[in-house]
Write a protein that holds these residues in place. Sequence first.
Motif, short mmCIF file in Angstrom:
data_model
loop_
_atom_site.label_atom_id
_atom_site.label_comp_id
_atom_site.label_asym_id
_atom_site.label_seq_id
_atom_site.Cartn_x
_atom_site.Cartn_y
_atom_site.Cartn_z
N ASP A 184 -7.99 -1.17 -3.02
CA ASP A 184 -8.96 -0.47 -2.18
C ASP A 184 -8.44 0.94 -1.98
N LYS A 242 -5.53 -5.17 -3.14
CA LYS A 242 -6.41 -6.21 -2.60
C LYS A 242 -5.67 -7.55 -2.58
N LEU A 272 -8.77 4.61 0.09
CA LEU A 272 -9.26 5.35 1.25
C LEU A 272 -8.84 6.81 1.11
N GLN A 292 -10.34 -13.29 2.93
CA GLN A 292 -10.46 -11.90 2.52
C GLN A 292 -11.06 -11.76 1.12
N ASP A 303 -9.10 -1.68 -10.37
CA ASP A 303 -9.96 -2.72 -9.79
C ASP A 303 -9.19 -3.70 -8.89
N GLU A 338 -13.92 -11.34 -1.74
CA GLU A 338 -15.21 -10.67 -1.84
C GLU A 338 -16.31 -11.63 -2.26
N LYS A 373 -4.37 0.66 -1.48
CA LYS A 373 -3.92 -0.63 -0.94
C LYS A 373 -4.31 -1.75 -1.90
N LYS A 379 0.84 -1.19 0.00
CA LYS A 379 0.00 0.00 0.00
C LYS A 379 0.88 1.25 0.00
#
Length: 205
Positions: free
Chosen positions: A30, A57, A32, A124, A27, A126, A55, A3
Amino acid sequence: MKKVTVSGKTVDEAVEIGLQRLEVAKDQVDILVVEEPQKGFLGLIGGKPAVVEVKVKPDPLKEAMIFLRETIDKMGISASVEKQERPEGIYLDISGVDIGVLIGKRGQTLDSLQYLVNLVANRQSESYLRIHLDAEGYRERRREALETLAQRLSNKALRTKREVRLEPMNAHERKIIHTALQNVKGVSTYSDGAEPHRRIVVVPK
Protein backbone atom coordinates in the motif's frame (compact mmCIF):
# COMPACT_ATOMS: atom_id res chain seq x y z
CA MET A 1 4.13 -5.01 9.52
CA LYS A 2 7.04 -3.95 7.31
CA LYS A 3 6.99 -0.39 6.03
CA VAL A 4 9.41 2.35 5.05
CA THR A 5 9.14 6.09 4.50
CA VAL A 6 11.34 7.23 1.62
CA SER A 7 11.91 10.27 -0.54
CA GLY A 8 12.75 10.84 -4.18
CA LYS A 9 12.69 13.49 -6.91
CA THR A 10 9.27 12.19 -7.96
CA VAL A 11 6.60 10.04 -6.34
CA ASP A 12 7.40 7.17 -8.74
CA GLU A 13 11.09 7.35 -7.88
CA ALA A 14 10.34 7.34 -4.15
CA VAL A 15 8.01 4.36 -4.56
CA GLU A 16 10.66 2.46 -6.50
CA ILE A 17 13.22 3.10 -3.76
CA GLY A 18 10.74 1.82 -1.17
CA LEU A 19 10.04 -1.34 -3.16
CA GLN A 20 13.76 -2.04 -3.48
CA ARG A 21 14.30 -1.62 0.26
CA LEU A 22 11.40 -3.93 1.13
CA GLU A 23 12.29 -6.35 -1.69
CA VAL A 24 8.68 -6.69 -2.84
CA ALA A 25 6.59 -6.01 -5.95
CA LYS A 26 4.27 -3.02 -6.29
CA ASP A 27 1.11 -5.14 -6.03
CA GLN A 28 2.26 -6.34 -2.60
CA VAL A 29 2.22 -2.92 -0.96
CA ASP A 30 0.00 0.00 0.00
CA ILE A 31 1.38 3.41 -0.95
CA LEU A 32 0.67 6.66 0.90
CA VAL A 33 1.97 9.93 -0.56
CA VAL A 34 3.07 11.96 2.46
CA GLU A 35 4.38 14.95 0.48
CA GLU A 36 4.21 15.83 -3.20
CA PRO A 37 7.48 17.08 -4.72
CA GLN A 38 7.83 20.86 -4.93
CA LYS A 39 10.01 22.80 -7.31
CA GLY A 40 12.27 25.45 -5.84
CA PHE A 41 12.67 29.05 -6.88
CA LEU A 42 13.65 29.10 -10.55
CA GLY A 43 13.77 25.32 -10.30
CA LEU A 44 16.94 25.52 -8.20
CA ILE A 45 16.51 26.75 -4.62
CA GLY A 46 14.17 25.51 -1.91
CA GLY A 47 12.80 22.48 -3.73
CA LYS A 48 11.34 19.56 -1.78
CA PRO A 49 11.44 15.88 -2.71
CA ALA A 50 8.43 13.57 -2.80
CA VAL A 51 7.90 11.61 0.40
CA VAL A 52 5.95 8.35 0.40
CA GLU A 53 5.17 5.60 2.89
CA VAL A 54 5.39 2.11 1.40
CA LYS A 55 3.76 -0.59 3.53
CA VAL A 56 3.70 -4.33 2.81
CA LYS A 57 0.16 -5.71 2.65
CA PRO A 58 -0.57 -8.52 5.12
CA ASP A 59 -0.65 -12.02 3.64
CA PRO A 60 -4.01 -13.47 4.82
CA LEU A 61 -2.91 -17.10 4.48
CA LYS A 62 0.39 -16.46 6.23
CA GLU A 63 -1.41 -14.67 9.07
CA ALA A 64 -3.83 -17.61 9.41
CA MET A 65 -1.05 -20.20 9.45
CA ILE A 66 0.91 -18.28 12.09
CA PHE A 67 -2.21 -18.08 14.27
CA LEU A 68 -2.92 -21.79 13.80
CA ARG A 69 0.67 -22.75 14.55
CA GLU A 70 0.74 -20.65 17.74
CA THR A 71 -2.63 -22.02 18.91
CA ILE A 72 -1.54 -25.63 18.42
CA ASP A 73 1.67 -24.94 20.34
CA LYS A 74 -0.26 -23.30 23.21
CA MET A 75 -2.48 -26.40 23.41
CA GLY A 76 0.67 -28.43 24.00
CA ILE A 77 0.17 -30.55 20.88
CA SER A 78 3.09 -31.70 18.75
CA ALA A 79 1.83 -31.42 15.18
CA SER A 80 2.70 -30.23 11.68
CA VAL A 81 0.50 -28.27 9.25
CA GLU A 82 0.44 -28.97 5.50
CA LYS A 83 -1.18 -26.59 3.02
CA GLN A 84 -3.14 -27.85 0.00
CA GLU A 85 -4.88 -25.76 -2.66
CA ARG A 86 -8.08 -27.33 -3.98
CA PRO A 87 -10.91 -25.99 -6.21
CA GLU A 88 -13.14 -25.43 -3.16
CA GLY A 89 -10.50 -23.48 -1.26
CA ILE A 90 -7.37 -23.74 0.86
CA TYR A 91 -6.99 -26.83 3.06
CA LEU A 92 -4.73 -26.87 6.10
CA ASP A 93 -4.21 -30.47 7.22
CA ILE A 94 -2.89 -31.04 10.73
CA SER A 95 -1.02 -34.23 11.62
CA GLY A 96 0.79 -35.39 14.74
CA VAL A 97 0.22 -36.96 18.14
CA ASP A 98 -2.83 -36.41 20.40
CA ILE A 99 -4.78 -35.09 17.42
CA GLY A 100 -8.01 -36.27 19.05
CA VAL A 101 -7.75 -33.35 21.49
CA LEU A 102 -7.64 -30.95 18.53
CA ILE A 103 -10.63 -32.60 16.83
CA GLY A 104 -12.86 -32.72 19.91
CA LYS A 105 -16.26 -34.36 20.27
CA ARG A 106 -17.78 -34.78 16.79
CA GLY A 107 -15.21 -32.32 15.46
CA GLN A 108 -16.46 -29.38 17.55
CA THR A 109 -12.97 -28.20 18.57
CA LEU A 110 -11.76 -28.48 14.97
CA ASP A 111 -14.81 -26.53 13.77
CA SER A 112 -14.20 -23.77 16.33
CA LEU A 113 -10.54 -23.56 15.36
CA GLN A 114 -11.48 -23.40 11.67
CA TYR A 115 -13.85 -20.51 12.42
CA LEU A 116 -11.11 -18.58 14.23
CA VAL A 117 -8.54 -19.27 11.48
CA ASN A 118 -10.95 -17.82 8.90
CA LEU A 119 -11.55 -14.75 11.07
CA VAL A 120 -7.80 -14.10 11.27
CA ALA A 121 -7.29 -14.68 7.54
CA ASN A 122 -10.06 -12.32 6.48
CA ARG A 123 -9.43 -9.62 9.04
CA GLN A 124 -7.32 -7.63 6.58
CA SER A 125 -7.99 -9.49 3.32
CA GLU A 126 -9.28 -7.55 0.31
CA SER A 127 -11.32 -10.54 -0.89
CA TYR A 128 -12.83 -13.42 1.10
CA LEU A 129 -10.46 -16.33 1.61
CA ARG A 130 -12.05 -19.66 2.55
CA ILE A 131 -9.84 -21.95 4.64
CA HIS A 132 -10.80 -25.53 5.48
CA LEU A 133 -9.19 -27.20 8.48
CA ASP A 134 -8.68 -30.95 8.71
CA ALA A 135 -6.79 -33.28 11.04
CA GLU A 136 -5.37 -36.50 9.62
CA GLY A 137 -8.33 -37.10 7.30
CA TYR A 138 -11.02 -36.61 9.98
CA ARG A 139 -13.37 -34.72 7.64
CA GLU A 140 -13.46 -37.54 5.08
CA ARG A 141 -13.93 -40.22 7.76
CA ARG A 142 -16.76 -38.21 9.31
CA ARG A 143 -18.41 -37.72 5.90
CA GLU A 144 -18.31 -41.46 5.22
CA ALA A 145 -19.72 -42.20 8.68
CA LEU A 146 -22.57 -39.73 8.15
CA GLU A 147 -23.42 -41.17 4.74
CA THR A 148 -23.54 -44.68 6.24
CA LEU A 149 -25.75 -43.37 9.07
CA ALA A 150 -28.04 -41.68 6.56
CA GLN A 151 -28.56 -44.90 4.60
CA ARG A 152 -29.20 -46.91 7.77
CA LEU A 153 -31.77 -44.46 9.11
CA SER A 154 -33.50 -44.09 5.74
CA ASN A 155 -33.93 -47.89 5.70
CA LYS A 156 -35.36 -47.66 9.22
CA ALA A 157 -37.83 -44.97 8.16
CA LEU A 158 -38.97 -47.09 5.21
CA ARG A 159 -39.24 -50.23 7.33
CA THR A 160 -41.17 -48.66 10.22
CA LYS A 161 -43.01 -46.08 8.07
CA ARG A 162 -42.20 -43.52 10.75
CA GLU A 163 -40.14 -40.34 10.89
CA VAL A 164 -36.59 -40.77 12.17
CA ARG A 165 -34.98 -37.82 13.96
CA LEU A 166 -31.19 -37.55 13.98
CA GLU A 167 -29.04 -36.00 16.69
CA PRO A 168 -28.31 -32.24 16.39
CA MET A 169 -25.64 -31.43 13.80
CA ASN A 170 -24.00 -28.35 12.36
CA ALA A 171 -25.01 -27.01 8.94
CA HIS A 172 -22.14 -28.72 7.10
CA GLU A 173 -23.00 -32.16 8.48
CA ARG A 174 -26.72 -31.67 7.84
CA LYS A 175 -25.88 -30.88 4.22
CA ILE A 176 -24.01 -34.20 3.94
CA ILE A 177 -27.10 -36.08 5.18
CA HIS A 178 -29.47 -34.16 2.88
CA THR A 179 -27.20 -34.82 -0.11
CA ALA A 180 -26.82 -38.51 0.71
CA LEU A 181 -30.60 -39.04 0.78
CA GLN A 182 -31.81 -36.64 -1.88
CA ASN A 183 -32.00 -39.39 -4.54
CA VAL A 184 -33.18 -42.21 -2.26
CA LYS A 185 -36.66 -43.34 -3.31
CA GLY A 186 -39.36 -43.34 -0.67
CA VAL A 187 -37.85 -40.81 1.77
CA SER A 188 -37.40 -37.08 2.11
CA THR A 189 -35.53 -34.96 4.65
CA TYR A 190 -35.97 -31.62 6.36
CA SER A 191 -34.22 -29.72 9.15
CA ASP A 192 -36.02 -28.93 12.39
CA GLY A 193 -35.19 -26.84 15.46
CA ALA A 194 -32.95 -23.87 16.15
CA GLU A 195 -29.16 -23.73 16.28
CA PRO A 196 -27.22 -25.27 17.91
CA HIS A 197 -29.90 -27.95 18.35
CA ARG A 198 -31.05 -28.07 14.72
CA ARG A 199 -31.40 -31.64 13.44
CA ILE A 200 -32.49 -33.60 10.37
CA VAL A 201 -35.72 -35.54 10.19
CA VAL A 202 -35.99 -38.43 7.70
CA VAL A 203 -39.57 -38.84 6.48
CA PRO A 204 -41.02 -41.91 4.67
CA LYS A 205 -43.19 -40.86 1.74
